[in-house]
Design an enzyme around this catalytic site. Structure first.
Site, short mmCIF file in Angstrom:
data_model
loop_
_atom_site.label_atom_id
_atom_site.label_comp_id
_atom_site.label_asym_id
_atom_site.label_seq_id
_atom_site.Cartn_x
_atom_site.Cartn_y
_atom_site.Cartn_z
N LYS A 80 40.45 42.65 41.14
CA LYS A 80 41.15 43.11 42.33
C LYS A 80 41.08 44.63 42.47
O LYS A 80 41.25 45.16 43.58
CB LYS A 80 42.61 42.68 42.28
CG LYS A 80 42.83 41.18 42.34
CD LYS A 80 42.79 40.67 43.76
CE LYS A 80 43.25 39.23 43.84
NZ LYS A 80 43.29 38.71 45.20
N ASP A 128 50.50 38.31 44.19
CA ASP A 128 50.94 37.63 42.96
C ASP A 128 50.82 38.57 41.78
O ASP A 128 51.15 38.17 40.65
CB ASP A 128 50.08 36.38 42.72
CG ASP A 128 50.43 35.25 43.66
OD1 ASP A 128 51.62 34.90 43.73
OD2 ASP A 128 49.53 34.72 44.33
#
Length: 397
Positions: A80, A128
């Protein structure tokens, strides 16, 4: 040692991908090239390792397993880091250009030339854990305020990692999709800018930039591989990772691109249901999966456009085979280099092992002793407490 993988019930849908140009249209070669040029210039950039798991490959009966280990990525622990931070730069570039009435270069944002102006542009997102950490890291580097929305089941360790990077973290009741909705609503009300890895009608540029950033990982893998893989097993979630990798592999290998197999938790299978219905389909999350980064009920429309044309198979896996896969990798049970991975990272490997323990499913997936499988190990140990519990034998955390 692999008996647990025999017991796990694996769902399978054989897709009928409609061949088209989404792998070139939704994410162009220019999109990938621009992201590559920028991200590879960042301080601390080094390619992450492509780990060959030859012992495990021999054990389960395939020719080769290559595991792209994203744990070391920029010290943030996951792939990410490539997406959220790059997309943040692009949002700042577009907004600064509007406010200042001039062309703004990414290089100048990176070097701090617009730090004072960036201080007036608040970036927000739901997460998340890993996407928010990447966004917080980017905002800290570029001087923009950052506000991150997390749902009730996100671990406090992951929340604290974002706070340590200067983000304001807002925990809500509900699930990931509820946090996405609140982030959108509060951004609209306050004039903030959403940097999301999922798209919706009228909102496509940041998710496209996120997926373009992930292309760095795919290009590194392609450059390290001597031959094209026959299969790639890709985590689901909203679909951004899977779509980016599938598009990157198609652009690199053309007709020789590998068979794309999508893997999701059975508790959060929005892409699986999309394949069943032939269109992007939302699902309700009734129970959280151990694979926190994949607990998503609403697919990204941009991602689905690519996966509808590129993915040949969709699998669901039970949570029961996830922790054993984390331990198998870390303990190097078959003589391979040890890899410390997070729960979401091992979805593809867990599915591959389970498939090879099931001759009928192996045949349906075209897996045999000549198969060369690429896996994306999307995160390292992003929550040490959870990893420690798994390594001590916990199968639920």
């Amino acid at each position: 040692m692999l008996d647990v993988f025999t017991c796990g019930a694996i769902g399978h849908i054989a897709a009928n991908p409609s061949k088209g140009e989404a792998a070139y249209r939704v994410l162009s070669q220019v999109d990938f090239d621009d992201a590559w040029a920028e991200i590879t210039s960042w301080d601390g950039y080094v390619p992450t390792p492509l780990v060959e798991l030859s012992g495990l490959a021999a054990k389960i009966g395939v020719d080769r397993i290559d595991y792209k280990h994203e744990g070391p990525r920029f010290g943030l622990g996951s792939f990410k880091a490539l997406g959220g931070s790059y997309a943040a730069m692009r949002v700042l570039q577009r907004e600064l250009g509007k406010r200042l009435g001039c062309d703004v270069r990414l290089e100048d944002i990176r070097n701090g030339a617009y730090r004072d102006a960036c201080a007036g542009i608040t970036l927000v997102s739901a997460t998340d854990g890993n996407h928010g950490r990447s966004l917080a890291w980017g905002c800290q580097r570029f001087g923009a305020p950052c506000r991150i929305y997390i749902h009730a089941e996100v671990s406090e360790g992951r929340a604290e990692a974002m706070r340590a990077l200067g983000a304001e973290v807002v925990r809500i009741e509900g699930d990931y999709d509820d946090s996405v909705l609140l982030a959108k609503q509060e951004a609209e009300k306050n004039g903030w800018f959403v940097v999301s890895d999922t798209s919706w009608p009228g909102y496509v540029d940041p998710p496209r930039d996120v997926m373009a950033g992930y292309g760095v990982m795919t290009r590194e893998a392609c450059e390290a591989l001597e031959r094209a893989p026959t299969h790639v097993f890709l985590q689901g979630g909203v679909g951004g990772l899977a779509a980016s990798v599938a598009a990157g592999l198609r652009q690199h290998y053309g007709a020789d691109a590998p068979r794309v197999v999508i893997v999701e938790p059975e508790l959060a299978a929005c892409l699986f249901e999309s394949a069943r219905n032939g269109r992007a389909t939302n699902v309700a999350i009734a129970e959280e999966t151990i694979m926190a980064g994949l607990s998503c009920g609403e697919p990204s429309g941009l991602a689905w456009d690519i996966l509808a044309e590129e993915a040949s198979d969709f699998l669901t896996i039970p949570d029961s085979i996830v922790a054993p896969t984390v331990r198998l990798l870390a303990n190097a049970d078959y003589g391979d280099p040890p890899v410390e991975a997070g729960e979401s990272a091992v979805a593809g490997l867990a599915a591959l092992i389970a498939a090879r323990r099931n001759p009928e499913l192996s045949a349906r997936l075209g897996l045999d002793h000549s198969s060369r499988v690429l896996l994306i190990g999307s995160e390292g140990v992003t929550d040490p407490e959870i990893f420690s519990a798994i390594m001590k034998g916990a199968d639920r955390v």
